[in-house]
Motif scaffolding. Sequence first.
Motif, PDB file in Angstrom:
ATOM      1  N   GLY A   1     -59.764  18.335  14.183  1.00 21.46           N
ATOM      2  CA  GLY A   1     -60.905  17.441  14.328  1.00 21.46           C
ATOM      3  C   GLY A   1     -60.883  16.676  15.637  1.00 21.46           C
ATOM      4  O   GLY A   1     -61.923  16.483  16.281  1.00 21.46           O
ATOM      5  N   THR A   2     -59.690  16.246  16.045  1.00 26.02           N
ATOM      6  CA  THR A   2     -59.559  15.526  17.315  1.00 26.02           C
ATOM      7  C   THR A   2     -59.912  16.426  18.486  1.00 26.02           C
ATOM      8  O   THR A   2     -60.642  16.022  19.409  1.00 26.02           O
ATOM      9  CB  THR A   2     -58.126  14.990  17.477  1.00 26.02           C
ATOM     10  N   VAL A   3     -59.422  17.653  18.474  1.00 27.81           N
ATOM     11  CA  VAL A   3     -59.731  18.603  19.552  1.00 27.81           C
ATOM     12  C   VAL A   3     -61.233  18.841  19.614  1.00 27.81           C
ATOM     13  O   VAL A   3     -61.848  18.830  20.701  1.00 27.81           O
ATOM     14  CB  VAL A   3     -58.966  19.923  19.329  1.00 27.81           C
ATOM     15  N   LEU A   4     -61.864  19.052  18.465  1.00 27.08           N
ATOM     16  CA  LEU A   4     -63.296  19.348  18.422  1.00 27.08           C
ATOM     17  C   LEU A   4     -64.126  18.177  18.929  1.00 27.08           C
ATOM     18  O   LEU A   4     -64.981  18.332  19.818  1.00 27.08           O
ATOM     19  CB  LEU A   4     -63.692  19.694  16.987  1.00 27.08           C
ATOM     20  N   LEU A   5     -63.899  16.976  18.387  1.00 20.14           N
ATOM     21  CA  LEU A   5     -64.744  15.837  18.731  1.00 20.14           C
ATOM     22  C   LEU A   5     -64.520  15.360  20.164  1.00 20.14           C
ATOM     23  O   LEU A   5     -65.473  15.007  20.869  1.00 20.14           O
ATOM     24  CB  LEU A   5     -64.490  14.690  17.754  1.00 20.14           C
TER      25      LEU A   5
ATOM     26  N   LEU B   1     -51.484  12.823  32.037  1.00 18.46           N
ATOM     27  CA  LEU B   1     -52.357  13.076  30.903  1.00 18.46           C
ATOM     28  C   LEU B   1     -51.587  13.697  29.743  1.00 18.46           C
ATOM     29  O   LEU B   1     -51.746  13.303  28.583  1.00 18.46           O
ATOM     30  CB  LEU B   1     -53.507  13.999  31.318  1.00 18.46           C
ATOM     31  N   ALA B   2     -50.742  14.685  30.072  1.00 21.97           N
ATOM     32  CA  ALA B   2     -49.983  15.365  29.020  1.00 21.97           C
ATOM     33  C   ALA B   2     -49.036  14.409  28.319  1.00 21.97           C
ATOM     34  O   ALA B   2     -48.946  14.387  27.088  1.00 21.97           O
ATOM     35  CB  ALA B   2     -49.207  16.539  29.623  1.00 21.97           C
ATOM     36  N   SER B   3     -48.323  13.598  29.096  1.00 28.52           N
ATOM     37  CA  SER B   3     -47.368  12.671  28.488  1.00 28.52           C
ATOM     38  C   SER B   3     -48.083  11.634  27.633  1.00 28.52           C
ATOM     39  O   SER B   3     -47.619  11.287  26.545  1.00 28.52           O
ATOM     40  CB  SER B   3     -46.535  11.980  29.573  1.00 28.52           C
ATOM     41  N   ALA B   4     -49.248  11.148  28.098  1.00 27.16           N
ATOM     42  CA  ALA B   4     -49.996  10.162  27.315  1.00 27.16           C
ATOM     43  C   ALA B   4     -50.475  10.763  26.000  1.00 27.16           C
ATOM     44  O   ALA B   4     -50.421  10.118  24.946  1.00 27.16           O
ATOM     45  CB  ALA B   4     -51.180   9.639  28.125  1.00 27.16           C
ATOM     46  N   GLY B   5     -50.938  12.011  26.038  1.00 27.70           N
ATOM     47  CA  GLY B   5     -51.393  12.668  24.815  1.00 27.70           C
ATOM     48  C   GLY B   5     -50.268  12.915  23.836  1.00 27.70           C
ATOM     49  O   GLY B   5     -50.409  12.683  22.628  1.00 27.70           O
TER      50      GLY B   5
ATOM     51  N   ARG C   1     -63.458  17.102  22.758  1.00 28.47           N
ATOM     52  CA  ARG C   1     -63.988  18.077  23.716  1.00 28.47           C
ATOM     53  C   ARG C   1     -65.515  18.087  23.704  1.00 28.47           C
ATOM     54  O   ARG C   1     -66.150  18.179  24.759  1.00 28.47           O
ATOM     55  CB  ARG C   1     -63.450  19.474  23.399  1.00 28.47           C
ATOM     56  N   ARG C   2     -66.103  17.984  22.530  1.00 28.90           N
ATOM     57  CA  ARG C   2     -67.564  18.065  22.416  1.00 28.90           C
ATOM     58  C   ARG C   2     -68.243  16.852  23.052  1.00 28.90           C
ATOM     59  O   ARG C   2     -69.270  16.985  23.725  1.00 28.90           O
ATOM     60  CB  ARG C   2     -67.954  18.179  20.946  1.00 28.90           C
ATOM     61  N   HIS C   3     -67.680  15.646  22.859  1.00 23.27           N
ATOM     62  CA  HIS C   3     -68.340  14.429  23.310  1.00 23.27           C
ATOM     63  C   HIS C   3     -67.714  13.818  24.558  1.00 23.27           C
ATOM     64  O   HIS C   3     -68.227  12.811  25.068  1.00 23.27           O
ATOM     65  CB  HIS C   3     -68.351  13.403  22.177  1.00 23.27           C
ATOM     66  N   ARG C   4     -66.600  14.375  25.001  1.00 18.24           N
ATOM     67  CA  ARG C   4     -65.931  13.899  26.216  1.00 18.24           C
ATOM     68  C   ARG C   4     -65.599  12.402  26.129  1.00 18.24           C
ATOM     69  O   ARG C   4     -65.762  11.645  27.094  1.00 18.24           O
ATOM     70  CB  ARG C   4     -66.789  14.174  27.464  1.00 18.24           C
ATOM     71  N   ILE C   5     -65.151  11.981  24.943  1.00 19.02           N
ATOM     72  CA  ILE C   5     -64.653  10.623  24.761  1.00 19.02           C
ATOM     73  C   ILE C   5     -63.324  10.711  24.008  1.00 19.02           C
ATOM     74  O   ILE C   5     -63.065  11.696  23.298  1.00 19.02           O
ATOM     75  CB  ILE C   5     -65.646   9.722  23.985  1.00 19.02           C
ATOM     76  N   PRO C   6     -62.470   9.687  24.142  1.00 20.83           N
ATOM     77  CA  PRO C   6     -61.129   9.766  23.532  1.00 20.83           C
ATOM     78  C   PRO C   6     -61.134   9.431  22.041  1.00 20.83           C
ATOM     79  O   PRO C   6     -60.445   8.518  21.582  1.00 20.83           O
ATOM     80  CB  PRO C   6     -60.327   8.750  24.344  1.00 20.83           C
ATOM     81  N   VAL C   7     -61.938  10.151  21.253  1.00 23.32           N
ATOM     82  CA  VAL C   7     -61.958   9.932  19.815  1.00 23.32           C
ATOM     83  C   VAL C   7     -60.771  10.680  19.196  1.00 23.32           C
ATOM     84  O   VAL C   7     -60.536  11.847  19.483  1.00 23.32           O
ATOM     85  CB  VAL C   7     -63.294  10.403  19.196  1.00 23.32           C
TER      86      VAL C   7
ATOM     87  N   LEU D   1     -59.284  13.728  27.698  1.00 22.08           N
ATOM     88  CA  LEU D   1     -58.228  14.748  27.793  1.00 22.08           C
ATOM     89  C   LEU D   1     -56.954  14.294  27.098  1.00 22.08           C
ATOM     90  O   LEU D   1     -56.215  15.102  26.538  1.00 22.08           O
ATOM     91  CB  LEU D   1     -57.940  15.063  29.267  1.00 22.08           C
ATOM     92  N   VAL D   2     -56.690  12.983  27.115  1.00 27.80           N
ATOM     93  CA  VAL D   2     -55.518  12.456  26.417  1.00 27.80           C
ATOM     94  C   VAL D   2     -55.675  12.676  24.911  1.00 27.80           C
ATOM     95  O   VAL D   2     -54.750  13.131  24.230  1.00 27.80           O
ATOM     96  CB  VAL D   2     -55.336  10.957  26.726  1.00 27.80           C
ATOM     97  N   ALA D   3     -56.871  12.355  24.385  1.00 29.16           N
ATOM     98  CA  ALA D   3     -57.117  12.584  22.961  1.00 29.16           C
ATOM     99  C   ALA D   3     -57.034  14.065  22.622  1.00 29.16           C
ATOM    100  O   ALA D   3     -56.465  14.454  21.593  1.00 29.16           O
ATOM    101  CB  ALA D   3     -58.492  12.032  22.582  1.00 29.16           C
ATOM    102  N   ASN D   4     -57.588  14.893  23.496  1.00 28.51           N
ATOM    103  CA  ASN D   4     -57.564  16.328  23.255  1.00 28.51           C
ATOM    104  C   ASN D   4     -56.129  16.854  23.186  1.00 28.51           C
ATOM    105  O   ASN D   4     -55.780  17.639  22.288  1.00 28.51           O
ATOM    106  CB  ASN D   4     -58.343  17.042  24.368  1.00 28.51           C
TER     107      ASN D   4
END
Length: 392
Positions: A53-57, A6-10, A59-65, A286-289
């Motif tokens: 913004g990426t961290v907020l969205l 996950l960390a490497s992908a992010g 984490r809030r919606h649990r999607i890789p936005v 988690l990758v987006a986060n």
Amino acid sequence: MERMHLASAGVVAALVGFASASVVVLTGLRAVGASPAQAASGLLAVTVAQGLGTVLLSRRHRIPVVLAWSTPGAALLASTGAVDGGWPAAVGAFLVVGGLILLTALWPRLGALIAAIPAAIAQAMLAGVLFALCLAPVHGLLDHPALVAPAVVTWLALSRLAPRWAVPAAFAVAMVAIGIWLARHGGPDGPLLPRVDLTAPTLTWASVLSLAVPLYIVTMASQNVPGVAVLASYGYTVPWRESMTVTGVGTVAGAFAGGHAINLAAITAALAASPEAHPDPRRRWLVANLAGWTHLVLALLTTALVTVITAAPAGVMTAVAGLALLGTLASSLNAALAEPADRQAAVVTFAVAASGMTLLGIGAAFWSLAAGLVVRATLRPFARPAPPEPAG
């Protein structure tokens, strides 16, 4: 092992986005009048805004936005150049863009109006805007072959072997070449630590029509709409209103520091939302986060990056920016010419945008949209459908 994956992908998603387009952002900001310090502040602002913004969205919606700066928008700035009122007027235009994005969140009809602009016209405008910058690698090879050729060769080789890494690797090779050049010429001379350089905005009609309106249209049509489509292709529904609110607030807040616009990511989002990021769709957020947190770390490097680029010979990093935009240019041209009935209007739009003309203090991007829409409205009622393909 899962955490490492996950960390490497992010980290990879963030690095690919940053290395592929940071030079385009700097080129655009400098073109509209920013000093090196103001350009560094602008890059810092959009990097921090998209990271938060990426961290907020996510984490809030649990999607890789994933959010990103507007790369086509930065290319538009590079094509438009300085407007009446200089850098403060450009900052005012950035504020207007943020306000329009916020209005899109509050009034869906505005987003529908942008979506009503024919794709051929919008994409032809973008292609015309990109065209001049995509010529930079050619000029760079002629003017500074020792510095630009290694980046071009790297880009070409990896475009065949590992397309995702072609532009980031070319960027890295160019930075190494510049580092060697600087070592022979006394080294860089400038700040290395990030700092915010605030600018009091002003508004002029030229900046609103030349920068704000085209920048908003390009950001919506070439970034936000594709960003929604990319996530939908992986089974995710983007929270549209909240995403526009976050990107609008981020754009407004970043504008005072010189940031031009942030939006939904498309390519970077695909890196976080695909099965390669993680086999479980419920874990890909988690990758987006982590990509968002990585952007916050990368923000610390923005001033040092500007210092190195500013010390390099003129045209070298612009050539790398051109390499980064060749794929976007190809996609835009393909979309602009896909519909036979709209080709003439698209060609006119492209030609006006690529001309770099200024009329009444207003730049080519605005006039290209106007010209394309007029030509389309004139010809479209009389356009005949393309003849059927021969059988067999």
